[in-house]
Write a protein that holds these residues in place. Structure first.
Motif, PDB file in Angstrom:
ATOM      1  N   ARG A 199      33.730  21.583   6.136  1.00  0.00           N
ATOM      2  CA  ARG A 199      33.402  20.866   7.385  1.00  0.00           C
ATOM      3  C   ARG A 199      33.881  19.426   7.327  1.00  0.00           C
ATOM      4  O   ARG A 199      34.469  18.906   8.286  1.00  0.00           O
ATOM      5  CB  ARG A 199      31.887  20.891   7.602  1.00  0.00           C
ATOM      6  N   ASP A 200      33.647  18.777   6.193  1.00  0.00           N
ATOM      7  CA  ASP A 200      33.962  17.354   6.056  1.00  0.00           C
ATOM      8  C   ASP A 200      35.415  17.103   5.690  1.00  0.00           C
ATOM      9  O   ASP A 200      35.809  15.937   5.512  1.00  0.00           O
ATOM     10  CB  ASP A 200      33.050  16.732   5.002  1.00  0.00           C
ATOM     11  N   GLY A 201      36.199  18.162   5.512  1.00  0.00           N
ATOM     12  CA  GLY A 201      37.619  17.994   5.226  1.00  0.00           C
ATOM     13  C   GLY A 201      37.920  17.585   3.799  1.00  0.00           C
ATOM     14  O   GLY A 201      39.033  17.119   3.511  1.00  0.00           O
ATOM     15  N   LEU A 202      36.943  17.748   2.888  1.00  0.00           N
ATOM     16  CA  LEU A 202      37.217  17.408   1.488  1.00  0.00           C
ATOM     17  C   LEU A 202      38.252  18.362   0.910  1.00  0.00           C
ATOM     18  O   LEU A 202      39.007  18.002   0.006  1.00  0.00           O
ATOM     19  CB  LEU A 202      35.927  17.453   0.674  1.00  0.00           C
ATOM     20  N   VAL A 203      38.262  19.598   1.405  1.00  0.00           N
ATOM     21  CA  VAL A 203      39.373  20.527   1.227  1.00  0.00           C
ATOM     22  C   VAL A 203      39.607  21.190   2.588  1.00  0.00           C
ATOM     23  O   VAL A 203      38.659  21.337   3.365  1.00  0.00           O
ATOM     24  CB  VAL A 203      39.107  21.613   0.151  1.00  0.00           C
ATOM     25  N   GLY A 253      33.320  34.628   2.702  1.00  0.00           N
ATOM     26  CA  GLY A 253      34.113  34.205   3.852  1.00  0.00           C
ATOM     27  C   GLY A 253      35.227  33.272   3.438  1.00  0.00           C
ATOM     28  O   GLY A 253      35.070  32.478   2.509  1.00  0.00           O
ATOM     29  N   VAL A 254      36.362  33.393   4.104  1.00  0.00           N
ATOM     30  CA  VAL A 254      37.448  32.423   3.955  1.00  0.00           C
ATOM     31  C   VAL A 254      37.521  31.659   5.267  1.00  0.00           C
ATOM     32  O   VAL A 254      37.731  32.253   6.334  1.00  0.00           O
ATOM     33  CB  VAL A 254      38.802  33.104   3.675  1.00  0.00           C
ATOM     34  N   SER A 255      37.297  30.357   5.199  1.00  0.00           N
ATOM     35  CA  SER A 255      37.316  29.561   6.425  1.00  0.00           C
ATOM     36  C   SER A 255      38.215  28.345   6.252  1.00  0.00           C
ATOM     37  O   SER A 255      38.460  27.884   5.130  1.00  0.00           O
ATOM     38  CB  SER A 255      35.910  29.128   6.828  1.00  0.00           C
ATOM     39  N   VAL A 256      38.667  27.845   7.400  1.00  0.00           N
ATOM     40  CA  VAL A 256      39.580  26.707   7.396  1.00  0.00           C
ATOM     41  C   VAL A 256      39.007  25.611   8.287  1.00  0.00           C
ATOM     42  O   VAL A 256      38.404  25.887   9.332  1.00  0.00           O
ATOM     43  CB  VAL A 256      40.992  27.125   7.880  1.00  0.00           C
ATOM     44  N   ASN A 257      39.152  24.387   7.874  1.00  0.00           N
ATOM     45  CA  ASN A 257      38.735  23.236   8.652  1.00  0.00           C
ATOM     46  C   ASN A 257      39.499  23.219   9.982  1.00  0.00           C
ATOM     47  O   ASN A 257      40.727  23.372  10.006  1.00  0.00           O
ATOM     48  CB  ASN A 257      39.007  21.955   7.857  1.00  0.00           C
ATOM     49  N   LEU A 258      38.776  23.048  11.090  1.00  0.00           N
ATOM     50  CA  LEU A 258      39.420  23.125  12.408  1.00  0.00           C
ATOM     51  C   LEU A 258      40.434  22.009  12.630  1.00  0.00           C
ATOM     52  O   LEU A 258      41.445  22.219  13.311  1.00  0.00           O
ATOM     53  CB  LEU A 258      38.364  23.094  13.513  1.00  0.00           C
ATOM     54  N   ASP A 259      40.188  20.844  12.079  1.00  0.00           N
ATOM     55  CA  ASP A 259      41.161  19.754  12.228  1.00  0.00           C
ATOM     56  C   ASP A 259      42.478  20.138  11.560  1.00  0.00           C
ATOM     57  O   ASP A 259      43.567  19.897  12.112  1.00  0.00           O
ATOM     58  CB  ASP A 259      40.622  18.459  11.627  1.00  0.00           C
TER      59      ASP A 259
END
Length: 330
Positions: free
Chosen positions: A81-85, A235-241
């Motif tokens: 969520r925070d974009g750390l990865v 789950g495999v998820s990706v940051n929306l940004d």
């Protein structure tokens, strides 16, 4: 060739190479707490390779397994969520501290076995897609873990055996469940499980056959008690940004990879479970199916948690209602 001609040839070659190389190549680090040899990690690696091929190497995903980037499994929803990865994988049930609805499948005996997991995946998709969006993420893949069994030094021959267990659990649902059975549960991150077993901090573990093989439980345990009391999803998820910075072409290519690979990955999970049982037996562990009285007692203790979960997480009520109707459970 004089100096000017050589310089001109160099710039011409460089320009030609630039035309062939993506101008905005994406290089993503992928974080996971799963061990490098774990089947989930191998599936992540296959996903990364397929994404590279489908995007003509414009999107590169580098898998960092075993918590190499310093992030633990329960932190991953926040970390992405925070974009750390930009991308990573994690167990849904470990995220209940900030997203309680993701613990729905881990409610005791609500979802048991791969067939029920497949139904849950189908029913939960719109709910979970919306939940991940709240955390600035897009859920790409959902992959099952084999069912949770009880690994211990002794056979689970009767319900009183639980009272002797200092058992590792992965989430609050598991801790509450085993506490109701008389055990002493402890939520311990995967990386600390083997040291805890070796020092006697715990003497039992609730986990999948995959993790039991990863941890070489035969060095500490004698019995695999097949109770399949809980189902967990990775789950495999990706940051929306990060996702929104991709070209529409590459987004479509990745979505096509996901649609093609997810059924393959589910088959791989089933095959993994079968293979792991054989490995455990070959290493000297006994595989037990506890008596019906034990399994009935576990199910009876588990069922009240369905209502308790709905009361604690009202947003999950329509999801559970739809799922229970779909599988014919009351």
């Amino acid at each position: 060739m004089n100096g000017l001609k050589r310089l001109g040839a160099f710039f011409a070659l460089s320009a030609a190479f630039a035309l062939q190389t993506p101008a905005f190549a994406v290089d993503w680090d992928f974080a996971t707490a799963n061990a490098p040899g774990n089947y989930q990690t191998k599936l992540d690696e296959k996903f990364a390779a397929e994404v590279a091929a489908a995007t003509n190497n414009e999107v590169k995903i580098n898998i960092h397994a075993g918590g190499q980037l310093g992030f633990k499994g329960p932190e991953m929803l926040s970390v992405i969520r925070d974009g750390l990865v930009p991308i990573g994988s994690f167990q849904f049930a470990q995220q209940v501290g900030i997203s309680p609805i993701l613990g729905a499948s881990s409610v005791p005996y609500l979802v048991s076995g791969f067939d029920e997991m497949k139904t849950f995946r189908s029913v939960s998709k719109p709910y979970y897609d919306a939940e991940f969006k709240k955390f600035n993420q897009k859920l790409l893949l959902t992959i099952p873990w084999p069912g949770q069994n009880v690994f211990s030094k002794v056979e689970l021959s009767n319900s009183d055996t639980f009272r002797t267990m200092k058992i590792r659990t992965t989430d609050r649902n598991g801790s509450d469940f085993f506490r109701s059975l008389g055990a002493s549960p402890a939520q311990i991150p995967w990386g600390e499980v083997v040291p805890a077993l070796s020092t006697g901090v715990i003497n039992s573990v609730s986990t999948s056959t995959s993790s039991a093989v990863d941890g070489q439980f035969w060095d500490f345990q004698k019995a695999c008690n097949v109770v399949n009391w809980q189902s967990n999803f990775e789950g495999v998820s990706v940051n929306l940004d990060a996702w929104n910075k991709l070209s529409a072409k590459n987004q479509k290519a990745i979505e096509e990879v996901v649609a093609r690979l997810e059924p393959v990955f589910w088959d791989a999970a089933k095959a993994e479970d079968s293979k792991n049982f054989e490995t455990l037996k070959a290493k000297g562990m006994e595989i037990y199916t506890p008596p019906a009285a034990v399994r009935d007692a576990m199910a009876a203790k588990g069922k009240p948690s369905w209502t308790a979960f709905e009361d604690a997480v009202p947003a999950a009520k329509p999801l559970l209602k739809s799922y229970l109707t779909a599988v014919g459970k009351q």
